[in-house]
Design a protein around this motif. Structure first.
Motif, mmCIF file in Angstrom:
data_model
loop_
_atom_site.group_PDB
_atom_site.id
_atom_site.type_symbol
_atom_site.label_atom_id
_atom_site.label_comp_id
_atom_site.label_asym_id
_atom_site.label_seq_id
_atom_site.Cartn_x
_atom_site.Cartn_y
_atom_site.Cartn_z
ATOM 1 N N ILE A 280 76.277 84.370 116.069
ATOM 2 C CA ILE A 280 76.691 83.454 117.143
ATOM 3 C C ILE A 280 76.700 84.178 118.477
ATOM 4 C CG2 ILE A 280 78.661 82.167 118.051
ATOM 5 C CD1 ILE A 280 79.286 81.350 115.150
ATOM 6 N N ARG A 281 77.225 85.419 118.484
ATOM 7 C CA ARG A 281 77.276 86.186 119.732
ATOM 8 C C ARG A 281 75.882 86.566 120.213
ATOM 9 N NH1 ARG A 281 79.428 90.483 117.901
ATOM 10 N NH2 ARG A 281 77.494 91.700 117.869
ATOM 11 N N THR A 282 75.028 87.035 119.311
ATOM 12 C CA THR A 282 73.703 87.518 119.680
ATOM 13 C C THR A 282 72.790 86.385 120.148
ATOM 14 O OG1 THR A 282 73.880 89.318 118.074
ATOM 15 C CG2 THR A 282 71.671 88.767 118.857
ATOM 16 N N TYR A 283 72.897 85.224 119.482
ATOM 17 C CA TYR A 283 71.981 84.123 119.771
ATOM 18 C C TYR A 283 72.643 82.969 120.521
ATOM 19 C CZ TYR A 283 68.809 86.449 116.544
ATOM 20 O OH TYR A 283 67.984 87.358 115.934
ATOM 21 N N SER A 284 73.863 83.171 120.997
ATOM 22 C CA SER A 284 74.605 82.109 121.707
ATOM 23 C C SER A 284 74.540 80.812 120.908
ATOM 24 C CB SER A 284 74.018 81.896 123.111
ATOM 25 O OG SER A 284 74.075 83.093 123.868
ATOM 26 N N ALA A 285 74.956 80.905 119.646
ATOM 27 C CA ALA A 285 74.716 79.825 118.693
ATOM 28 C C ALA A 285 76.001 79.141 118.211
ATOM 29 C CB ALA A 285 73.947 80.377 117.491
ATOM 30 N N ALA A 286 77.025 79.114 119.051
ATOM 31 C CA ALA A 286 78.301 78.520 118.625
ATOM 32 C C ALA A 286 78.143 77.063 118.207
ATOM 33 C CB ALA A 286 79.334 78.650 119.743
ATOM 34 N N LYS A 287 77.226 76.335 118.833
ATOM 35 C CA LYS A 287 77.056 74.912 118.534
ATOM 36 C C LYS A 287 75.858 74.647 117.620
ATOM 37 C CE LYS A 287 80.502 73.709 121.133
ATOM 38 N NZ LYS A 287 81.741 73.191 120.513
ATOM 39 N N ARG A 288 75.237 75.726 117.140
ATOM 40 C CA ARG A 288 74.065 75.552 116.280
ATOM 41 C C ARG A 288 74.473 74.954 114.940
ATOM 42 N NH1 ARG A 288 69.678 80.286 115.698
ATOM 43 N NH2 ARG A 288 69.311 79.544 117.815
ATOM 44 N N ASN A 289 73.568 74.185 114.356
ATOM 45 C CA ASN A 289 73.848 73.528 113.079
ATOM 46 C C ASN A 289 73.908 74.539 111.935
ATOM 47 O OD1 ASN A 289 74.141 71.068 111.484
ATOM 48 N ND2 ASN A 289 72.167 71.629 110.610
ATOM 49 N N ILE A 290 74.881 74.350 111.042
ATOM 50 C CA ILE A 290 75.008 75.189 109.857
ATOM 51 C C ILE A 290 75.143 74.285 108.631
ATOM 52 C CG2 ILE A 290 76.224 76.963 111.185
ATOM 53 C CD1 ILE A 290 78.773 76.124 109.540
ATOM 54 N N SER A 291 75.106 74.886 107.473
ATOM 55 C CA SER A 291 75.527 74.210 106.246
ATOM 56 C C SER A 291 76.721 74.979 105.696
ATOM 57 C CB SER A 291 74.394 74.159 105.218
ATOM 58 O OG SER A 291 73.970 75.461 104.871
ATOM 59 N N ILE A 292 77.538 74.290 104.928
ATOM 60 C CA ILE A 292 78.725 74.900 104.351
ATOM 61 C C ILE A 292 78.575 74.891 102.840
ATOM 62 C CG2 ILE A 292 81.245 74.797 104.147
ATOM 63 C CD1 ILE A 292 81.264 73.134 106.739
ATOM 64 N N GLU A 293 78.655 76.057 102.232
ATOM 65 C CA GLU A 293 78.482 76.175 100.787
ATOM 66 C C GLU A 293 79.828 76.459 100.148
ATOM 67 O OE1 GLU A 293 75.534 79.151 101.107
ATOM 68 O OE2 GLU A 293 73.903 77.719 101.356
ATOM 69 N N VAL A 294 80.185 75.618 99.186
ATOM 70 C CA VAL A 294 81.537 75.634 98.626
ATOM 71 C C VAL A 294 81.473 75.907 97.122
ATOM 72 C CG1 VAL A 294 83.701 74.365 98.378
ATOM 73 C CG2 VAL A 294 82.216 73.946 100.364
ATOM 74 N N GLU A 295 82.329 76.795 96.668
ATOM 75 C CA GLU A 295 82.430 77.104 95.236
ATOM 76 C C GLU A 295 83.802 76.678 94.733
ATOM 77 O OE1 GLU A 295 81.830 80.947 92.231
ATOM 78 O OE2 GLU A 295 82.243 81.265 94.359
ATOM 79 N N THR A 296 83.816 75.976 93.597
ATOM 80 C CA THR A 296 85.090 75.570 93.002
ATOM 81 C C THR A 296 85.342 76.387 91.747
ATOM 82 O OG1 THR A 296 84.023 73.804 91.726
ATOM 83 C CG2 THR A 296 84.858 73.235 93.895
ATOM 84 N N ARG A 297 86.561 76.287 91.224
ATOM 85 C CA ARG A 297 86.951 77.130 90.087
ATOM 86 C C ARG A 297 86.395 76.644 88.761
ATOM 87 N NH1 ARG A 297 91.000 76.867 93.733
ATOM 88 N NH2 ARG A 297 91.897 78.852 94.455
#
Length: 407
Positions: free
Chosen positions: A215-232
Protein backbone atom coordinates in the motif's frame (compact mmCIF):
# COMPACT_ATOMS: atom_id res chain seq x y z
CA UNK A 1 -30.42 -66.24 -20.58
CA UNK A 2 -27.65 -66.00 -23.21
CA UNK A 3 -27.79 -68.71 -25.90
CA UNK A 4 -24.15 -69.62 -26.58
CA UNK A 5 -25.04 -71.33 -29.86
CA UNK A 6 -26.47 -68.07 -31.20
CA UNK A 7 -23.37 -66.22 -29.99
CA UNK A 8 -21.14 -68.72 -31.82
CA UNK A 9 -23.17 -68.36 -35.03
CA UNK A 10 -23.01 -64.55 -34.77
CA UNK A 11 -19.24 -64.69 -34.38
CA UNK A 12 -18.88 -67.00 -37.38
CA UNK A 13 -20.94 -64.68 -39.56
CA UNK A 14 -18.82 -61.67 -38.55
CA UNK A 15 -15.61 -63.60 -39.21
CA UNK A 16 -16.79 -64.71 -42.62
CA UNK A 17 -17.46 -61.11 -43.71
CA UNK A 18 -14.51 -59.28 -42.08
CA UNK A 19 -14.39 -56.17 -44.26
CA UNK A 20 -18.13 -55.58 -44.19
CA UNK A 21 -18.24 -56.15 -40.44
CA UNK A 22 -15.30 -53.77 -39.84
CA UNK A 23 -16.93 -51.00 -41.86
CA UNK A 24 -20.16 -51.47 -39.89
CA UNK A 25 -18.25 -51.51 -36.62
CA UNK A 26 -16.45 -48.29 -37.51
CA UNK A 27 -19.58 -46.17 -37.12
CA UNK A 28 -20.33 -47.70 -33.71
CA UNK A 29 -16.72 -47.27 -32.59
CA UNK A 30 -16.63 -43.60 -33.63
CA UNK A 31 -19.94 -42.84 -31.90
CA UNK A 32 -18.99 -44.49 -28.61
CA UNK A 33 -15.47 -43.06 -28.83
CA UNK A 34 -16.87 -39.51 -29.21
CA UNK A 35 -18.92 -39.94 -26.05
CA UNK A 36 -16.30 -41.64 -23.89
CA UNK A 37 -13.28 -39.55 -24.91
CA UNK A 38 -15.16 -36.31 -24.20
CA UNK A 39 -16.47 -37.55 -20.86
CA UNK A 40 -13.12 -39.02 -19.79
CA UNK A 41 -11.09 -35.95 -20.72
CA UNK A 42 -13.55 -33.63 -18.97
CA UNK A 43 -13.65 -35.89 -15.91
CA UNK A 44 -9.84 -35.90 -15.76
CA UNK A 45 -9.80 -32.09 -15.82
CA UNK A 46 -12.67 -31.93 -13.33
CA UNK A 47 -10.78 -34.22 -10.94
CA UNK A 48 -7.69 -32.04 -11.23
CA UNK A 49 -9.61 -28.79 -10.69
CA UNK A 50 -11.62 -30.09 -7.75
CA UNK A 51 -8.59 -31.60 -6.00
CA UNK A 52 -6.66 -28.36 -6.53
CA UNK A 53 -9.43 -26.20 -5.11
CA UNK A 54 -9.90 -28.53 -2.15
CA UNK A 55 -6.13 -28.45 -1.50
CA UNK A 56 -6.51 -24.75 -0.66
CA UNK A 57 -8.88 -25.70 2.12
CA UNK A 58 -12.36 -27.16 2.21
CA UNK A 59 -13.22 -24.96 5.20
CA UNK A 60 -12.24 -21.71 3.48
CA UNK A 61 -14.21 -19.03 1.70
CA UNK A 62 -13.32 -15.90 -0.24
CA UNK A 63 -14.89 -12.45 -0.12
CA UNK A 64 -14.50 -10.30 -3.22
CA UNK A 65 -16.10 -7.40 -5.00
CA UNK A 66 -17.19 -9.57 -7.93
CA UNK A 67 -18.02 -13.17 -8.66
CA UNK A 68 -14.85 -14.75 -9.99
CA UNK A 69 -16.82 -16.33 -12.85
CA UNK A 70 -18.54 -13.10 -13.98
CA UNK A 71 -16.13 -10.21 -13.51
CA UNK A 72 -17.29 -8.36 -16.61
CA UNK A 73 -20.89 -7.95 -15.45
CA UNK A 74 -21.92 -4.30 -15.31
CA UNK A 75 -23.44 -4.64 -11.86
CA UNK A 76 -20.03 -5.62 -10.52
CA UNK A 77 -18.23 -2.74 -12.23
CA UNK A 78 -20.51 -0.29 -10.46
CA UNK A 79 -19.50 -1.58 -7.03
CA UNK A 80 -16.87 0.22 -5.02
CA UNK A 81 -13.66 -1.64 -4.29
CA UNK A 82 -13.27 -3.99 -1.37
CA UNK A 83 -10.35 -2.37 0.46
CA UNK A 84 -7.80 -3.30 3.10
CA UNK A 85 -9.62 -1.05 5.54
CA UNK A 86 -12.78 -3.11 4.96
CA UNK A 87 -10.80 -6.24 5.80
CA UNK A 88 -9.33 -4.76 8.98
CA UNK A 89 -12.76 -3.69 10.22
CA UNK A 90 -14.21 -7.10 9.35
CA UNK A 91 -11.35 -8.90 11.16
CA UNK A 92 -11.97 -6.79 14.28
CA UNK A 93 -15.64 -7.80 14.44
CA UNK A 94 -15.57 -11.43 13.20
CA UNK A 95 -15.56 -14.16 15.87
CA UNK A 96 -15.86 -17.40 13.92
CA UNK A 97 -12.88 -17.42 11.50
CA UNK A 98 -9.57 -18.96 12.58
CA UNK A 99 -7.62 -16.86 10.05
CA UNK A 100 -8.34 -13.87 7.80
CA UNK A 101 -5.96 -12.70 5.09
CA UNK A 102 -6.09 -10.01 2.40
CA UNK A 103 -4.84 -10.52 -1.14
CA UNK A 104 -3.78 -7.43 -3.09
CA UNK A 105 -2.05 -8.10 -6.39
CA UNK A 106 0.12 -5.81 -8.49
CA UNK A 107 -1.35 -5.44 -11.97
CA UNK A 108 0.53 -7.67 -14.39
CA UNK A 109 3.68 -9.75 -13.79
CA UNK A 110 6.96 -8.15 -12.72
CA UNK A 111 10.61 -9.17 -12.84
CA UNK A 112 12.99 -10.09 -10.00
CA UNK A 113 16.74 -9.50 -9.76
CA UNK A 114 19.61 -10.56 -7.55
CA UNK A 115 23.05 -9.43 -8.58
CA UNK A 116 23.59 -10.42 -12.21
CA UNK A 117 20.70 -12.88 -12.19
CA UNK A 118 17.21 -11.88 -13.28
CA UNK A 119 13.88 -13.39 -14.18
CA UNK A 120 11.61 -12.26 -16.99
CA UNK A 121 8.36 -10.45 -16.20
CA UNK A 122 6.77 -13.60 -14.81
CA UNK A 123 6.59 -12.87 -11.08
CA UNK A 124 3.17 -12.44 -9.46
CA UNK A 125 3.54 -9.94 -6.61
CA UNK A 126 0.94 -10.15 -3.84
CA UNK A 127 0.35 -8.10 -0.71
CA UNK A 128 -0.69 -10.33 2.20
CA UNK A 129 -0.57 -10.70 5.97
CA UNK A 130 0.73 -13.43 8.27
CA UNK A 131 -2.26 -15.72 7.62
CA UNK A 132 -2.08 -15.92 3.83
CA UNK A 133 0.01 -19.09 3.71
CA UNK A 134 -2.44 -20.87 6.00
CA UNK A 135 -5.58 -19.81 4.12
CA UNK A 136 -4.06 -20.85 0.78
CA UNK A 137 -2.48 -24.16 1.78
CA UNK A 138 1.18 -23.14 1.39
CA UNK A 139 4.14 -24.13 3.56
CA UNK A 140 7.50 -22.54 4.28
CA UNK A 141 10.54 -24.45 2.97
CA UNK A 142 13.28 -22.10 4.16
CA UNK A 143 13.37 -19.11 6.46
CA UNK A 144 10.14 -17.74 7.94
CA UNK A 145 6.71 -16.45 7.10
CA UNK A 146 5.59 -12.82 7.17
CA UNK A 147 4.74 -11.88 10.77
CA UNK A 148 2.14 -9.63 12.36
CA UNK A 149 4.92 -7.17 13.22
CA UNK A 150 6.10 -7.12 9.59
CA UNK A 151 2.59 -6.09 8.56
CA UNK A 152 2.25 -3.55 11.38
CA UNK A 153 5.55 -1.86 10.50
CA UNK A 154 5.21 -2.27 6.73
CA UNK A 155 8.63 -3.87 6.44
CA UNK A 156 10.17 -4.35 3.01
CA UNK A 157 10.59 -8.10 3.23
CA UNK A 158 9.47 -10.82 0.82
CA UNK A 159 8.64 -14.50 0.88
CA UNK A 160 9.47 -15.91 -2.54
CA UNK A 161 8.17 -18.92 -4.44
CA UNK A 162 10.17 -22.08 -5.02
CA UNK A 163 10.95 -21.35 -8.69
CA UNK A 164 12.07 -17.78 -7.95
CA UNK A 165 14.55 -19.20 -5.46
CA UNK A 166 15.88 -21.67 -8.04
CA UNK A 167 16.31 -18.99 -10.70
CA UNK A 168 17.91 -16.30 -8.55
CA UNK A 169 19.69 -18.36 -5.89
CA UNK A 170 20.60 -21.72 -7.50
CA UNK A 171 23.59 -22.45 -5.24
CA UNK A 172 23.10 -20.31 -2.14
CA UNK A 173 20.64 -19.84 0.70
CA UNK A 174 18.37 -16.94 -0.32
CA UNK A 175 17.24 -16.08 3.22
CA UNK A 176 18.49 -12.63 4.22
CA UNK A 177 19.61 -11.71 0.71
CA UNK A 178 18.46 -8.45 -0.95
CA UNK A 179 16.35 -8.82 -4.07
CA UNK A 180 14.81 -6.32 -6.48
CA UNK A 181 11.20 -7.13 -7.40
CA UNK A 182 9.21 -4.82 -9.64
CA UNK A 183 11.89 -2.17 -9.25
CA UNK A 184 11.72 -2.16 -5.42
CA UNK A 185 14.24 -3.59 -2.95
CA UNK A 186 13.21 -6.28 -0.46
CA UNK A 187 14.99 -8.66 1.87
CA UNK A 188 14.16 -12.34 1.46
CA UNK A 189 12.57 -13.62 4.67
CA UNK A 190 11.60 -17.08 3.45
CA UNK A 191 10.96 -19.45 0.58
CA UNK A 192 7.67 -21.26 0.01
CA UNK A 193 7.57 -25.01 -0.57
CA UNK A 194 6.94 -26.15 -4.13
CA UNK A 195 3.26 -25.97 -5.15
CA UNK A 196 3.12 -26.43 -8.93
CA UNK A 197 0.70 -25.13 -11.55
CA UNK A 198 -2.99 -24.38 -11.06
CA UNK A 199 -5.26 -23.30 -13.95
CA UNK A 200 -2.17 -22.63 -16.06
CA UNK A 201 -0.57 -20.36 -13.43
CA UNK A 202 2.75 -21.29 -11.85
CA UNK A 203 2.21 -20.79 -8.11
CA UNK A 204 5.95 -21.10 -7.49
CA UNK A 205 6.53 -17.73 -9.19
CA UNK A 206 4.70 -15.75 -6.50
CA UNK A 207 6.34 -13.17 -4.28
CA UNK A 208 4.58 -12.21 -1.03
CA UNK A 209 5.16 -8.90 0.72
CA UNK A 210 3.36 -7.33 3.70
CA UNK A 211 0.22 -5.67 2.38
CA UNK A 212 1.06 -2.47 4.24
CA UNK A 213 4.38 -2.30 2.38
CA UNK A 214 2.53 -2.70 -0.91
CA UNK A 215 0.00 0.00 0.00
CA UNK A 216 2.82 2.40 0.89
CA UNK A 217 4.96 1.60 -2.17
CA UNK A 218 2.12 1.69 -4.71
CA UNK A 219 -0.20 4.23 -3.01
CA UNK A 220 -2.81 1.49 -3.05
CA UNK A 221 -4.94 2.17 0.04
CA UNK A 222 -8.12 2.18 -2.07
CA UNK A 223 -7.08 -0.61 -4.43
CA UNK A 224 -9.39 -3.60 -4.69
CA UNK A 225 -8.49 -6.71 -2.68
CA UNK A 226 -10.03 -10.07 -1.90
CA UNK A 227 -10.38 -11.43 1.61
CA UNK A 228 -9.56 -15.08 2.23
CA UNK A 229 -11.10 -16.61 5.32
CA UNK A 230 -10.34 -19.91 7.05
CA UNK A 231 -12.75 -21.50 9.52
CA UNK A 232 -12.07 -24.17 12.13
CA UNK A 233 -14.34 -26.83 10.68
CA UNK A 234 -16.91 -27.59 7.98
CA UNK A 235 -19.63 -27.22 10.63
CA UNK A 236 -18.58 -23.62 11.24
CA UNK A 237 -18.29 -22.69 7.55
CA UNK A 238 -21.90 -21.71 6.81
CA UNK A 239 -22.25 -19.81 10.07
CA UNK A 240 -18.98 -17.94 9.43
CA UNK A 241 -20.19 -16.98 5.95
CA UNK A 242 -23.45 -15.66 7.37
CA UNK A 243 -21.49 -13.70 9.97
CA UNK A 244 -19.28 -12.22 7.24
CA UNK A 245 -22.31 -11.14 5.21
CA UNK A 246 -23.82 -9.37 8.22
CA UNK A 247 -20.59 -7.56 9.17
CA UNK A 248 -19.70 -6.49 5.63
CA UNK A 249 -23.20 -5.20 4.88
CA UNK A 250 -22.76 -2.84 7.83
CA UNK A 251 -19.18 -1.89 6.93
CA UNK A 252 -20.07 -1.23 3.29
CA UNK A 253 -23.35 0.58 4.10
CA UNK A 254 -25.73 -1.79 2.35
CA UNK A 255 -29.33 -0.76 3.02
CA UNK A 256 -31.83 -3.37 4.25
CA UNK A 257 -33.46 -5.08 1.27
CA UNK A 258 -30.61 -4.21 -1.13
CA UNK A 259 -28.43 -6.96 -2.55
CA UNK A 260 -24.87 -7.37 -1.27
CA UNK A 261 -22.23 -5.22 -2.97
CA UNK A 262 -19.70 -8.03 -2.53
CA UNK A 263 -19.55 -11.76 -3.24
CA UNK A 264 -18.78 -14.72 -0.97
CA UNK A 265 -17.66 -18.03 -2.44
CA UNK A 266 -16.65 -21.16 -0.58
CA UNK A 267 -14.53 -23.95 -2.02
CA UNK A 268 -17.70 -26.03 -2.17
CA UNK A 269 -19.58 -23.43 -4.23
CA UNK A 270 -16.68 -23.16 -6.69
CA UNK A 271 -16.57 -26.94 -7.01
CA UNK A 272 -20.33 -26.95 -7.68
CA UNK A 273 -19.92 -24.36 -10.44
CA UNK A 274 -17.11 -26.38 -11.99
CA UNK A 275 -19.05 -29.66 -11.89
CA UNK A 276 -22.11 -27.92 -13.32
CA UNK A 277 -20.07 -26.57 -16.23
CA UNK A 278 -18.27 -29.87 -16.88
CA UNK A 279 -21.62 -31.67 -16.72
CA UNK A 280 -22.85 -29.52 -19.61
CA UNK A 281 -19.69 -30.27 -21.59
CA UNK A 282 -20.16 -34.01 -20.98
CA UNK A 283 -23.76 -33.76 -22.11
CA UNK A 284 -22.68 -31.96 -25.29
CA UNK A 285 -20.18 -34.72 -26.07
CA UNK A 286 -22.83 -37.35 -25.41
CA UNK A 287 -25.28 -35.68 -27.82
CA UNK A 288 -22.65 -35.59 -30.59
CA UNK A 289 -21.85 -39.23 -29.95
CA UNK A 290 -25.53 -40.17 -29.93
CA UNK A 291 -26.08 -38.57 -33.34
CA UNK A 292 -23.12 -40.57 -34.67
CA UNK A 293 -24.55 -43.74 -33.12
CA UNK A 294 -27.91 -43.18 -34.80
CA UNK A 295 -26.13 -42.86 -38.15
CA UNK A 296 -24.22 -46.04 -37.36
CA UNK A 297 -27.55 -47.73 -36.51
CA UNK A 298 -28.77 -47.07 -40.04
CA UNK A 299 -25.60 -48.75 -41.28
CA UNK A 300 -26.26 -51.75 -39.05
CA UNK A 301 -29.78 -52.09 -40.46
CA UNK A 302 -28.46 -51.88 -44.01
CA UNK A 303 -25.83 -54.55 -43.41
CA UNK A 304 -28.35 -56.81 -41.68
CA UNK A 305 -30.76 -56.50 -44.61
CA UNK A 306 -27.94 -57.46 -46.99
CA UNK A 307 -27.10 -60.40 -44.74
CA UNK A 308 -30.74 -61.55 -44.73
CA UNK A 309 -30.87 -61.38 -48.54
CA UNK A 310 -27.61 -63.33 -48.87
CA UNK A 311 -28.71 -66.03 -46.42
CA UNK A 312 -32.24 -66.59 -47.74
CA UNK A 313 -31.52 -70.24 -48.63
CA UNK A 314 -29.86 -70.83 -45.22
CA UNK A 315 -32.98 -69.46 -43.50
CA UNK A 316 -35.14 -71.81 -45.58
CA UNK A 317 -33.03 -74.82 -44.60
CA UNK A 318 -33.18 -73.91 -40.90
CA UNK A 319 -36.96 -73.58 -41.06
CA UNK A 320 -37.28 -76.82 -43.02
CA UNK A 321 -35.47 -78.77 -40.29
CA UNK A 322 -37.67 -77.35 -37.54
CA UNK A 323 -36.45 -73.86 -36.65
CA UNK A 324 -39.28 -71.64 -35.46
CA UNK A 325 -39.85 -68.02 -36.50
CA UNK A 326 -38.83 -67.06 -32.96
CA UNK A 327 -35.49 -68.89 -33.35
CA UNK A 328 -34.66 -67.10 -36.60
CA UNK A 329 -35.70 -63.74 -35.15
CA UNK A 330 -33.51 -64.19 -32.07
CA UNK A 331 -30.55 -65.40 -34.13
CA UNK A 332 -30.49 -62.24 -36.25
CA UNK A 333 -31.02 -60.02 -33.22
CA UNK A 334 -28.06 -61.73 -31.57
CA UNK A 335 -25.93 -60.93 -34.60
CA UNK A 336 -26.94 -57.25 -34.50
CA UNK A 337 -26.34 -57.00 -30.74
CA UNK A 338 -23.03 -58.90 -30.94
CA UNK A 339 -21.80 -56.65 -33.75
CA UNK A 340 -22.76 -53.48 -31.87
CA UNK A 341 -21.26 -54.68 -28.58
CA UNK A 342 -17.89 -55.32 -30.21
CA UNK A 343 -17.95 -51.79 -31.62
CA UNK A 344 -19.16 -50.34 -28.32
CA UNK A 345 -16.47 -52.01 -26.20
CA UNK A 346 -13.76 -51.06 -28.69
CA UNK A 347 -14.97 -47.44 -28.66
CA UNK A 348 -15.00 -47.40 -24.84
CA UNK A 349 -11.44 -48.71 -24.55
CA UNK A 350 -10.03 -46.31 -27.17
CA UNK A 351 -12.00 -43.40 -25.70
CA UNK A 352 -10.83 -44.05 -22.12
CA UNK A 353 -7.19 -44.40 -23.18
CA UNK A 354 -7.34 -41.24 -25.33
CA UNK A 355 -9.12 -39.23 -22.65
CA UNK A 356 -6.58 -40.21 -20.02
CA UNK A 357 -3.77 -38.82 -22.15
CA UNK A 358 -4.85 -35.45 -20.69
CA UNK A 359 -4.22 -36.89 -17.23
CA UNK A 360 -0.56 -37.47 -18.06
CA UNK A 361 -0.06 -33.73 -18.43
CA UNK A 362 -1.92 -32.70 -15.26
CA UNK A 363 -0.71 -35.51 -13.00
CA UNK A 364 -4.11 -37.12 -12.41
CA UNK A 365 -4.48 -40.84 -11.76
CA UNK A 366 -6.26 -43.05 -14.32
CA UNK A 367 -9.96 -42.22 -14.72
CA UNK A 368 -12.60 -44.65 -15.96
CA UNK A 369 -16.13 -43.21 -16.36
CA UNK A 370 -18.02 -46.32 -15.27
CA UNK A 371 -21.47 -44.75 -15.43
CA UNK A 372 -20.99 -43.46 -18.97
CA UNK A 373 -19.34 -46.72 -20.08
CA UNK A 374 -22.29 -48.75 -18.81
CA UNK A 375 -24.60 -46.23 -20.47
CA UNK A 376 -22.69 -46.66 -23.74
CA UNK A 377 -23.06 -50.45 -23.56
CA UNK A 378 -26.79 -50.11 -22.95
CA UNK A 379 -27.01 -47.49 -25.69
CA UNK A 380 -25.44 -49.67 -28.38
CA UNK A 381 -27.68 -52.54 -27.26
CA UNK A 382 -30.68 -50.27 -27.78
CA UNK A 383 -29.31 -49.25 -31.19
CA UNK A 384 -28.90 -52.92 -32.13
CA UNK A 385 -32.43 -53.78 -31.06
CA UNK A 386 -33.95 -50.71 -32.72
CA UNK A 387 -32.22 -51.08 -36.08
CA UNK A 388 -31.86 -54.86 -36.06
CA UNK A 389 -35.44 -55.81 -35.32
CA UNK A 390 -36.77 -55.13 -38.83
CA UNK A 391 -34.13 -57.24 -40.65
CA UNK A 392 -34.61 -59.97 -38.03
CA UNK A 393 -38.39 -59.84 -38.46
CA UNK A 394 -38.00 -59.96 -42.24
CA UNK A 395 -35.79 -63.07 -41.94
CA UNK A 396 -38.21 -64.74 -39.52
CA UNK A 397 -41.18 -64.05 -41.81
CA UNK A 398 -39.71 -65.77 -44.87
CA UNK A 399 -41.66 -68.66 -46.34
CA UNK A 400 -39.41 -71.76 -46.06
CA UNK A 401 -40.52 -73.12 -49.50
CA UNK A 402 -39.75 -69.84 -51.27
CA UNK A 403 -36.47 -69.56 -49.37
CA UNK A 404 -35.33 -73.01 -50.50
CA UNK A 405 -36.06 -72.06 -54.14
CA UNK A 406 -33.80 -68.96 -53.82
CA UNK A 407 -30.57 -69.13 -55.80
Amino acid sequence: MINLEFVRLAWEIIRSHKLRSMLTLLGIVIGVFAIIVAVTAVQVMETQLVSTIESFGATNFTISRADGFSRSASRYRARRNLTYDDMVRYAEKARLPSAISPRMQVTGPVDARYGSRATENVITMIGVNEYWLSTNGFDIEQGRNITELDVELGRDIVVIGHDISLRLFPNINPVGKPVIIGGNRYQVAGVMAEKGDVFGENLDLQALIPITSMIRTYSAAKRNISIEVETRSMEALDEAMEEAIGILRVIRNVDPGDENNFEIQSSESIVNEITSFTGQVKLGGAIVGLITLLSAGVGVMNIMLVSVAERTREIGVRKAVGARRRDVLIQFLYEAIFLCQIGGITGILIGVLSGNIVGRFVDVSFVFPWTWAIGAVLGVTAIALTFGVYPAYKAASMDPIESLRHE
